[in-house]
Design a protein around this motif. Structure first.
Motif, PDB file in Angstrom:
ATOM      1  N   LEU A  95      20.975  11.256  70.380  1.00 12.68           N
ATOM      2  CA  LEU A  95      22.119  12.035  69.928  1.00 12.68           C
ATOM      3  C   LEU A  95      23.371  11.651  70.720  1.00 12.68           C
ATOM      4  CD1 LEU A  95      20.634  15.627  69.439  1.00 12.68           C
ATOM      5  CD2 LEU A  95      20.756  13.750  67.819  1.00 12.68           C
ATOM      6  N   GLU A  99      26.911  16.000  70.763  1.00 11.19           N
ATOM      7  CA  GLU A  99      25.743  16.712  70.235  1.00 11.19           C
ATOM      8  C   GLU A  99      24.849  17.211  71.362  1.00 11.19           C
ATOM      9  OE1 GLU A  99      25.407  14.343  65.982  1.00 11.19           O
ATOM     10  OE2 GLU A  99      24.225  13.705  67.689  1.00 11.19           O
ATOM     11  N   PHE A 102      26.239  20.342  72.977  1.00 12.23           N
ATOM     12  CA  PHE A 102      26.059  21.543  72.153  1.00 12.23           C
ATOM     13  C   PHE A 102      24.605  21.764  71.746  1.00 12.23           C
ATOM     14  CE2 PHE A 102      30.559  20.852  71.729  1.00 12.23           C
ATOM     15  CZ  PHE A 102      31.062  22.140  71.721  1.00 12.23           C
ATOM     16  N   LEU A 103      23.704  20.959  72.247  1.00 16.38           N
ATOM     17  CA  LEU A 103      22.301  21.040  71.825  1.00 16.38           C
ATOM     18  C   LEU A 103      21.765  22.460  72.011  1.00 16.38           C
ATOM     19  CD1 LEU A 103      20.125  19.180  70.726  1.00 16.38           C
ATOM     20  CD2 LEU A 103      19.288  18.890  73.032  1.00 16.38           C
ATOM     21  N   GLY A 104      21.117  22.963  70.978  1.00 14.38           N
ATOM     22  CA  GLY A 104      20.575  24.315  71.063  1.00 14.38           C
ATOM     23  C   GLY A 104      21.555  25.344  70.539  1.00 14.38           C
ATOM     24  N   GLU A 105      22.846  25.035  70.572  1.00 14.06           N
ATOM     25  CA  GLU A 105      23.841  25.970  70.029  1.00 14.06           C
ATOM     26  C   GLU A 105      24.902  25.196  69.263  1.00 14.06           C
ATOM     27  OE1 GLU A 105      25.417  27.440  74.001  1.00 14.06           O
ATOM     28  OE2 GLU A 105      23.380  28.216  74.000  1.00 14.06           O
ATOM     29  N   PHE A 106      24.436  24.365  68.351  1.00 10.86           N
ATOM     30  CA  PHE A 106      25.354  23.594  67.514  1.00 10.86           C
ATOM     31  C   PHE A 106      26.392  24.496  66.852  1.00 10.86           C
ATOM     32  CE2 PHE A 106      23.706  19.235  66.006  1.00 10.86           C
ATOM     33  CZ  PHE A 106      23.532  18.853  67.315  1.00 10.86           C
ATOM     34  N   ARG A 108      28.319  25.453  63.709  1.00 15.79           N
ATOM     35  CA  ARG A 108      27.988  25.173  62.327  1.00 15.79           C
ATOM     36  C   ARG A 108      28.690  26.112  61.354  1.00 15.79           C
ATOM     37  NH1 ARG A 108      22.443  27.185  64.512  1.00 15.79           N
ATOM     38  NH2 ARG A 108      22.186  29.128  63.397  1.00 15.79           N
ATOM     39  N   ILE A 111      24.788  26.188  56.938  1.00 13.68           N
ATOM     40  CA  ILE A 111      23.723  25.369  57.500  1.00 13.68           C
ATOM     41  C   ILE A 111      24.239  24.024  57.974  1.00 13.68           C
ATOM     42  CG2 ILE A 111      21.898  26.459  56.126  1.00 13.68           C
ATOM     43  CD1 ILE A 111      22.024  23.872  54.367  1.00 13.68           C
ATOM     44  N   PHE A 112      25.492  23.725  57.711  1.00 15.66           N
ATOM     45  CA  PHE A 112      25.995  22.404  58.076  1.00 15.66           C
ATOM     46  C   PHE A 112      26.535  22.398  59.502  1.00 15.66           C
ATOM     47  CE2 PHE A 112      26.248  22.554  53.471  1.00 15.66           C
ATOM     48  CZ  PHE A 112      25.514  21.423  53.159  1.00 15.66           C
ATOM     49  N   SER A 113      26.248  21.326  60.215  1.00 10.58           N
ATOM     50  CA  SER A 113      26.759  21.251  61.579  1.00 10.58           C
ATOM     51  C   SER A 113      28.170  20.675  61.532  1.00 10.58           C
ATOM     52  CB  SER A 113      25.856  20.366  62.434  1.00 10.58           C
ATOM     53  OG  SER A 113      25.913  19.040  61.999  1.00 10.58           O
ATOM     54  N   GLN A 115      30.319  18.397  62.993  1.00 13.54           N
ATOM     55  CA  GLN A 115      30.400  17.249  63.903  1.00 13.54           C
ATOM     56  C   GLN A 115      31.793  17.101  64.495  1.00 13.54           C
ATOM     57  OE1 GLN A 115      27.848  15.717  64.786  1.00 13.54           O
ATOM     58  NE2 GLN A 115      26.361  16.187  63.244  1.00 13.54           N
TER      59      GLN A 115
ATOM     60  N   TYR B 188      18.402  18.536  65.191  1.00 13.84           N
ATOM     61  CA  TYR B 188      17.369  19.091  66.071  1.00 13.84           C
ATOM     62  C   TYR B 188      16.041  18.370  65.872  1.00 13.84           C
ATOM     63  CZ  TYR B 188      20.464  22.988  67.320  1.00 13.84           C
ATOM     64  OH  TYR B 188      21.488  23.744  67.806  1.00 13.84           O
ATOM     65  N   SER B 202      16.989  23.305  75.990  1.00 12.84           N
ATOM     66  CA  SER B 202      18.293  23.637  75.432  1.00 12.84           C
ATOM     67  C   SER B 202      18.209  24.846  74.511  1.00 12.84           C
ATOM     68  CB  SER B 202      18.856  22.444  74.655  1.00 12.84           C
ATOM     69  OG  SER B 202      18.942  21.334  75.494  1.00 12.84           O
TER      70      SER B 202
END
Lengths: 497, 329
Positions: A95, A99, A102-106, A108, A111-113, A115, B188, B202
């Motif tokens: 990643l 990313e 922010f891993l774990g708390e993207f 969004r 449902i879309f992240s 970026q 993920y 995380s």
């Protein structure tokens, strides 16, 4: 005491047979850089693990901003603004930097992240830390230094009020260390409290406001940085009486068995030393100094880039462990459970592992010879086991180590490399290992001993080589041995040419 | 860094060139290969393979594998056929049952793998044989046919001149790509396959996402199974036999790493096209079935060896890089 953000009160941690922490009380002020020093095994890591919630103290209280806890959990610790930069990074190589942060708390939308938003925020975060980094580059392509910055950024993003850094400079180059220092200073200016653990005393004098010393699980002192100096700290760190006794030896041999010239590869550079017959040559250094990597070069498990090894007067190129063993070089590895033994196998099977051929006739192992061989070593090395058919996993650490030793003694090696010979072994068994090592050199074999245990290094070695960051920083003769000298050499900042 | 990026790109294109080369070769040596009809044929034939490959790609990205997809297809085929022929169930309920079964089996796979901690290879191997047994019990090994007329539309019909099954496959590929690239859960999946410990630390619920991956894979097996049944018009226990092998070969060929954390659905698509056209070309050349197996077996072997070598190489590059970084001025 209103400005103490974190107070540890009478923290005690008991493990079976070991007191890892013994009523340790330390207070950390808001916005200070507080260094934690002590030798290996002094209890620094255990202490910060109680703060991160990874372990539960047996006794004592942890007080975060006036709130008192008997123990923290990782989640509770995070909620209270405590973040840790781990020694081994917890990043996902595939990643991007953003990313990972922010891993774990993207961020969004549905449902879309998002970026772009994450990338923008990461960029701002880097700017705040005064760092030039592209947030969209994959972490796997970054150097260790930048990976660590991502790790720090990840902690900062969670609005950490207390940032714990465990040996952050260990894997970094000098230039990267400089960048990391600047981040620490930026964060400090923003009012973040930093708990900084390091073996490198220079860094502590450069960064810290105060420093606390631990020794053998006990709190020794806290000093303001201007009230102390390097010698003072070293004295506080090592000031204790020797607990081990080391067998007397008279080392007089002059014959050289092994000569290493300008050896480079596997992360170490330009190492030169000689090993004499019947000598124990100690290798001192901090974790990551390159000692294990050097051993891998000698044992043929890593590729040599340049330099030469001269064994018994002849040039020797160990291109595999097999070649090294055939030439009489054996390795007693650091991680005996993974690399030294096959835990599920019996004492006999492990002992005969390296001498299968010798004990076989036309490819078939002769059971009676194997048994005789195993029983001899069990007796000679006083391996305490109910029998040679006991599985090795059921033995104690000390006896497991003896099995590893027995395995190699069967091949009758000339040079034995011990990587942390007594790690995780209790005091009584340590003495026995030392006796065996003394007996080995008395028979005219030679030992290379890598150790992070200062007393062991000083007590067992005939001469000592010190490494730091993959370079050789010093060499001491027996009469020059002092703890202070060794500490100075192994914590030396290697200047890049 | 630039050089490495290029290397990765070239290795990605490499498979593409293999596909082009193969197409060119077959158009010279395989009779009727270049005909439009043949291409429509192939596109119908590869739909099931393609759709299931998307599911497999997702599972493999999380570091898992699902060997049971082939017999999921068999069981769903036999069950739907039985329902339509022997129980008089209509087309739509039969299809829904099929999709539900796939989803359920995937969910079961995921739950067992996550909760028991047993390796996915072993769990799905056991499930695979179980499903195979059940499908034979239902069908007694005899083909079931005689479905309602409208059922064959999905596998054989056209819409605006395009095979419906091809359209469905394209939609699945687009959805898969969106999931992996744009939806946060997709990232993920990669995180879990690449560094599970980091993902856990995380705060990602690793277990639940793994179960989700197997469930998606099961659902897509269900879709693939319905298309296959609709195309062949015959419910047979051997319909999905050995299918998992084609799926995994296609994925690995397309650059989906058997070690997790790496791969895209478009890579998998290239793999699917290679496997699909290879089957077709060899068939047109009248190469017998067993020789085809040998060719595909070797192909998969080459692909996995290549994958492992590339990984080793990139590790060496990384190590050398970190040493150089340590020694840099």
């Amino acid at each position: 005491m209103g400005d103490n953000i974190l107070e540890l009160r009478d923290i005690t941690k008991l493990y079976p047979g070991v007191k890892a922490l013994d009523h340790v009380s330390i207070s950390f002020r808001r916005g200070e850089v507080h260094a934690l020093v002590g030798e290996n095994g002094a209890g620094k890591s255990t202490l910060i693990k109680t703060v991160s919630g990874a372990i539960e103290p047996t006794e004592g209280r942890i007080c975060v901003e006036g709130r008192e806890f008997e123990a923290l959990t990782p989640a509770l610790s995070r909620e209270n603004g405590i973040a840790i930069v781990y020694q081994e990074f917890t990043l996902v190589p595939v990643l991007t930097a953003a990313e990972n942060i922010f891993l774990g708390e993207f961020l969004r939308k549905g449902i879309f992240s998002c970026q772009r938003e994450m990338s923008e925020l990461a960029k701002k975060l880097f700017q705040r830390l005064n760092i030039q980094m592209d947030p969209d580059v994959k972490v796997g392509e970054l150097t260790t230094g930048y990976q660590q910055i991502v790790e720090i950024a990840k902690a900062v993003l969670k609005n950490a009020k207390i940032l714990i850094m465990d040996e952050p400079s260990a894997p970094l180059t000098n230039r990267e260390v400089e960048a990391m220092f600047q981040i620490v200073e930026t964060l400090k200016a923003e009012g973040v409290t930093i708990i900084y653990i390091s073996h490198r005393l220079e860094e502590i004098f450069r960064l810290a406001d105060r420093v606390s010393v631990l020794r053998d699980g006990q709190y020794i002192a806290t000093k303001a940085i201007q009230d102390t100096d390097k010698d003072d700290l070293v004295r506080l760190m090592v000031g204790r009486t020797l607990k081990e006794t080391y067998p007397e030896r008279n080392f007089t041999q002059k014959e050289t068995v092994l000569e290493v010239n300008h050896l480079t590869g596997n992360g170490v550079k330009n190492i030169s030393f000689t090993l004499k017959k019947g000598e124990i040559l100690g290798f001192g250094g901090l974790v990551g100094a390159g000692r294990t990597e050097l051993a891998a070069l000698l044992f043929g498990s890593a590729k040599i880039k340049s330099g030469e090894i001269i064994l018994r007067g002849k040039k020797f190129d160990p291109n595999s462990p097999n070649a090294a063993i055939r030439n009489g070089i054996c390795l007693v590895p650091e991680d005996r459970k993974q690399q030294g033994l096959i835990l599920e196998m019996t004492v006999q099977e492990n002992l005969t592992m390296a001498v299968r051929k010798k004990l076989s006739k036309r490819g078939i192992m002769r059971e009676s010879d194997s048994r005789e061989f195993s029983e001899k070593y069990v007796k000679d090395l006083t391996i305490r086991t109910p029998g040679i058919f006991q599985r090795v996993k059921n033995l104690s650490g000390g006896n497991q180590q003896k099995v590893v030793l027995g395995k190699w003694l069967g091949v009758d090696p000339e040079i034995l490399i011990f990587d942390e010979p007594t790690r995780g072994i209790d005091v009584g068994a340590k003495q026995e290992i030392y006796k065996i090592m003394t007996e080995i050199v008395r028979q005219g074999k030679s030992i290379i001993m890598i150790s992070s245990d200062m007393e062991e290094l000083l007590g067992m070695s005939d001469r000592m080589v010190m490494l730091s960051k993959g370079r050789q920083t010093g060499m001491l003769e027996k009469e020059e041995f002092t703890q202070e000298r060794v500490l100075n050499y192994i914590s030396e900042v290697v200047e890049d040419e | 860094m630039n050089r490495k990026l290029n290397m990765e790109k070239i290795s990605g294109y490499g498979v593409f060139f293999v596909l082009i080369g193969m197409l060119v070769l077959f158009s010279f040596i395989a009779p009727h290969f270049l005909e439009v009809n043949n291409f429509f044929n192939v596109s119908r034939q590869i739909c099931t393979l393609g759709i299931v490959s998307v599911g497999m790609t997702i599972v493999m990205i999380t570091g898992g594998i699902d060997l049971s997809v082939g017999y999921q297809i068999s069981l769903i085929n036999v069950t739907c056929a039985w329902l339509m022929v022997n129980a008089g169930v209509g087309t739509v309920p039969a299809i829904l049952t099929g999709l539900l079964m796939g989803t359920g089996i995937g969910l079961l796979n995921g739950i067992i793998i996550v909760k028991s901690g047993v390796a996915p290879l072993i769990v799905t191997l056991a499930i695979m044989n179980t499903l195979n047994g059940i499908s034979y019990i239902i069908s007694k090994g005899i083909p079931i046919f005689g479905f309602p007329k409208n059922f064959s539309v999905f596998g054989q019909g056209n819409f605006l001149g395009m095979p419906i099954s091809l359209i469905i496959m394209v939609i699945v590929f687009i959805l898969g790509a969106v999931l992996l690239r744009k939806v946060y859960i997709g990232k993920y999946f990669y995180a879990i396959g690449s560094n599970e410990e980091a993902a856990k630390l995380s705060g990602i619920s690793v277990g639940r996402l793994k179960i989700l991956a197997y469930t998606i894979c099961g659902l897509l097996s269900g879709v693939g199974a319905i298309l296959l049944l609709s195309r062949t018009n015959s419910g047979l226990s051997s319909n999905g036999a050995g299918f998992e092998f084609n799926v995994i070969t296609a994925c690995v060929l397309g650059g989906v790493s058997s070690n997790g954390g790496k791969g895209t659905v478009f890579g998998a698509l290239v793999g699917v096209l290679i496997v699909g056209f290879l089957d077709n070309g060899l068939l047109l050349m009248d190469v017998n079935q067993y020789t085809q197996l040998v060719v595909k077996g070797l192909l998969m072997l080459i692909a996995v060896i290549y994958d492992t070598q590339m990984r080793k190489k990139s590790e060496v590059v990384k190590k050398v890089k970190s040493i150089n970084a340590n020694n840099e001025v």
